[in-house]
Design an enzyme around this catalytic site. Structure first.
Site, PDB file in Angstrom:
ATOM      1  N   LYS A   1       8.283   0.527  12.343  1.00  0.00           N
ATOM      2  CA  LYS A   1       8.197   0.653  13.798  1.00  0.00           C
ATOM      3  C   LYS A   1       7.459  -0.566  14.367  1.00  0.00           C
ATOM      4  O   LYS A   1       6.638  -1.170  13.657  1.00  0.00           O
ATOM      5  CB  LYS A   1       7.489   1.959  14.178  1.00  0.00           C
ATOM      6  CG  LYS A   1       6.047   2.103  13.667  1.00  0.00           C
ATOM      7  CD  LYS A   1       5.056   1.347  14.541  1.00  0.00           C
ATOM      8  CE  LYS A   1       3.698   1.213  13.911  1.00  0.00           C
ATOM      9  NZ  LYS A   1       2.841   0.244  14.616  1.00  0.00           N
TER      10      LYS A   1
ATOM     11  N   ARG B   1       0.804  -1.224   0.000  1.00  0.00           N
ATOM     12  CA  ARG B   1       0.000   0.000   0.000  1.00  0.00           C
ATOM     13  C   ARG B   1       0.834   1.270   0.000  1.00  0.00           C
ATOM     14  O   ARG B   1       0.413   2.291  -0.557  1.00  0.00           O
ATOM     15  CB  ARG B   1      -0.924   0.014   1.224  1.00  0.00           C
ATOM     16  CG  ARG B   1      -2.012  -1.033   1.202  1.00  0.00           C
ATOM     17  CD  ARG B   1      -2.917  -0.917   2.409  1.00  0.00           C
ATOM     18  NE  ARG B   1      -2.227  -1.239   3.656  1.00  0.00           N
ATOM     19  CZ  ARG B   1      -1.877  -0.352   4.583  1.00  0.00           C
ATOM     20  NH1 ARG B   1      -2.151   0.933   4.401  1.00  0.00           N
ATOM     21  NH2 ARG B   1      -1.279  -0.744   5.698  1.00  0.00           N
TER      22      ARG B   1
ATOM     23  N   ASP C   1       2.458  -1.545  19.156  1.00  0.00           N
ATOM     24  CA  ASP C   1       1.778  -1.212  17.909  1.00  0.00           C
ATOM     25  C   ASP C   1       1.455   0.273  17.811  1.00  0.00           C
ATOM     26  O   ASP C   1       1.686   0.909  16.772  1.00  0.00           O
ATOM     27  CB  ASP C   1       0.492  -2.026  17.783  1.00  0.00           C
ATOM     28  CG  ASP C   1      -0.171  -1.844  16.422  1.00  0.00           C
ATOM     29  OD1 ASP C   1       0.552  -1.889  15.411  1.00  0.00           O
ATOM     30  OD2 ASP C   1      -1.395  -1.664  16.380  1.00  0.00           O
TER      31      ASP C   1
END
Length: 331
Positions: free
Chosen positions: A97, A17, A178
């Site tokens: 990350k 994406r 997250d």
């Protein structure tokens, strides 16, 4: 024109994406290869995006002389080993990350990067959207007086996606790794200082052990604090505000890749809007453009590994505090 030849380790959604479309807009960078542990999957990915080489293992890509830099969008537990492996084979690194699972792992990466002289950076695309710099600039200009509080909310509901890596502790799942890093980094960036004390309360999934929701208080010097709430089992929230003695600054939808236009508003002490600006940027494209230029020109990483370490030290302290039912942890 010289180009950075990027290789992608894995075929994750973020690569499809964001990474590939962003690099394909650049004249001075190219996606030269993609790797998967399943060669057919790599070949399908390569055909879909016109990538010249597909590799049936991550090691093949890392060892290839046709690759200059690697993008690592793997699950969190695989970041450290493949960063180190990439460095060993002379590859520049941009890793999704969180850079690693904890501060000790980040220190290992720092040491390896220092000894190699290679470009190594954590991929935090929100850093490249100008709305955050504008918020910090407004703070530094004294537009809201003396700042005493930052409030940050970032959460989503992954309850119906139990197969997702976020629910697997062994893969580095959980809300803190997250989403928490965005919040901690924002507080540190906007305030321009480091927290001294951390206190956190959280909920943990009884089946998997991952942290599902976290409420965090970061104490800075001079009576300044940051309140963070983040979670993967919660109603959607995505905003932050900086509160001062003469008003506040609010940033709408500051995180995620779903929008390019983000609005910052300044309110006076009676909550009247006195300034409203919308800043627009494709933050992932800006990141890939900036990183590719830095690699070509031998410039240092915009997000230093020391910054990643400081963020991870805070996340480690959040988890420690939450496991100890809110006991304050000094930094």
């Amino acid at each position: 024109m010289k180009q950075v030849r990027w290789g992608i380790i894995g075929t994750a959604s973020i690569a499809k994406r964001m990474v590939v479309p962003s690099v394909q807009r650049l004249d001075f960078a190219v996606i030269a290869g993609v790797a998967s542990r399943n060669i057919e999957k790599a070949e399908r990915f390569a055909r879909e995006f016109g990538i010249p080489a597909a590799y049936g293992s991550y090691a093949e890509l890392v060892e290839s002389d046709d690759i200059d830099a690697v993008n690592i969008p793997l699950t969190n537990d695989l970041h450290l080993p493949w960063i180190l492996q990439s460095i060993r084979h002379g590859k520049h690194v941009l890793c999704e990350k969180p850079l690693a699972l904890n501060a000790d792992e980040v220190r290992q990466i720092q040491e390896a990067a220092k000894n190699s002289g290679l470009f190594v950076m954590e991929s935090v695309c929100t850093y490249f959207h100008p709305v955050h710099r504008r918020a910090r600039e407004l703070v530094s200009q004294g537009r809201i007086g003396d700042v005493h509080l930052v409030r940050i909310s970032l959460s989503n509901d992954f309850g119906g996606r139990r197969e997702d890596f976020r629910w697997k502790k062994e893969l580095g799942g959980g809300a803190l790794l997250d989403l928490g890093g965005y919040c901690v980094r924002t507080a540190r960036f906007v305030l321009g200082s480091e927290p001294r004390l951390v206190s956190a309360h959280g909920t943990f999934d009884p089946d998997t052990g991952v942290d599902t929701n976290m409420s965090v208080l970061l104490t800075f010097g001079g009576g300044v604090a940051a309140m963070i709430d983040t979670g993967i089992l919660s109603t959607f929230r995505n905003y932050y505000e900086v509160i001062g003695t003469r008003g506040k600054i609010a940033v709408e939808t500051p995180y995620g890749n779903g929008t390019e236009a983000r609005t910052v508003k300044v309110y006076d002490v009676r909550s009247n809007v006195v300034l409203e600006e919308t800043l627009t940027a494709h933050q992932f494209f800006v990141q890939m453009e900036t990183v590719s230029r830095c690699i070509l020109e031998g410039k240092p990483a915009p997000i230093p590994l020391e910054d990643s370490l400081q963020t991870m030290r805070v996340l480690d302290a959040c988890l420690e505090s939450a496991l100890r039912e809110g006991v304050s942890v000094p930094l």
